[in-house]
Design a protein around this motif. Structure first.
Motif, short mmCIF file in Angstrom:
data_model
loop_
_atom_site.label_atom_id
_atom_site.label_comp_id
_atom_site.label_asym_id
_atom_site.label_seq_id
_atom_site.Cartn_x
_atom_site.Cartn_y
_atom_site.Cartn_z
N ASP A 1 0.87 -1.17 0.00
CA ASP A 1 0.00 0.00 0.00
C ASP A 1 0.91 1.22 0.00
O ASP A 1 1.76 1.35 0.86
N VAL A 2 0.75 2.12 -0.98
CA VAL A 2 1.66 3.25 -1.13
C VAL A 2 1.15 4.55 -0.51
O VAL A 2 1.77 5.60 -0.67
N ASN B 1 3.14 -1.36 4.25
CA ASN B 1 3.07 0.06 3.95
C ASN B 1 4.43 0.57 3.48
O ASN B 1 5.41 0.52 4.22
N PRO C 1 5.07 4.01 1.75
CA PRO C 1 4.58 5.25 1.14
C PRO C 1 5.29 5.55 -0.17
O PRO C 1 6.49 5.31 -0.30
N LEU C 2 4.55 6.07 -1.11
CA LEU C 2 5.08 6.32 -2.45
C LEU C 2 6.39 7.10 -2.41
O LEU C 2 7.31 6.80 -3.17
N ARG C 3 6.52 8.04 -1.51
CA ARG C 3 7.75 8.84 -1.42
C ARG C 3 8.95 8.02 -0.97
O ARG C 3 10.08 8.43 -1.14
N ILE D 1 9.11 4.42 -1.56
CA ILE D 1 9.13 3.09 -2.18
C ILE D 1 10.46 2.79 -2.88
O ILE D 1 10.96 1.67 -2.78
N GLU D 2 11.04 3.77 -3.54
CA GLU D 2 12.29 3.50 -4.25
C GLU D 2 13.44 3.19 -3.31
O GLU D 2 14.28 2.35 -3.60
N VAL E 1 0.96 -3.74 -5.98
CA VAL E 1 1.03 -2.41 -5.38
C VAL E 1 -0.32 -1.74 -5.58
O VAL E 1 -0.88 -1.78 -6.67
N TYR E 2 -0.84 -1.15 -4.49
CA TYR E 2 -2.13 -0.48 -4.62
C TYR E 2 -2.16 0.80 -3.82
O TYR E 2 -1.36 1.03 -2.93
N CYS E 3 -3.14 1.62 -4.18
CA CYS E 3 -3.38 2.88 -3.51
C CYS E 3 -4.89 3.04 -3.42
O CYS E 3 -5.58 2.98 -4.44
#
Length: 66
Positions: free
Chosen positions: A21-22, A38, A40-42, A44-45, A60-62
């Motif tokens: 979950d991003v 979890n 977070p998109l910020r 993930i990398e 991956v979902y949001c």
């Protein structure tokens, strides 16, 4: 890549898939799929390699209710 339903994701979880979950942590804590990780998109990398098992598939979902 393809879109999958919530039911499909729950079935895949039973088969060992990793679900990410991003959303930001606060929103993740409000509601998420059982077993979801979890990231977070910020982050993930930078965090994915440390947290995820590269030998297992990942979904991956949001979810945004707004």
């Amino acid at each position: 890549m393809r879109e999958v339903s919530r039911q499909e994701v729950q079935e895949l979880l039973e088969q060992g898939i990793q679900v990410v979950d991003v959303l930001p942590t606060e929103e993740f804590l409000e509601e998420h799929l059982p077993g979801a990780i979890n990231l977070p998109l910020r982050k993930i990398e930078t965090e994915a390699r440390r947290v995820l098992d590269p030998s297992r598939p990942v979904v991956v979902y949001c979810w945004d209710s707004a």
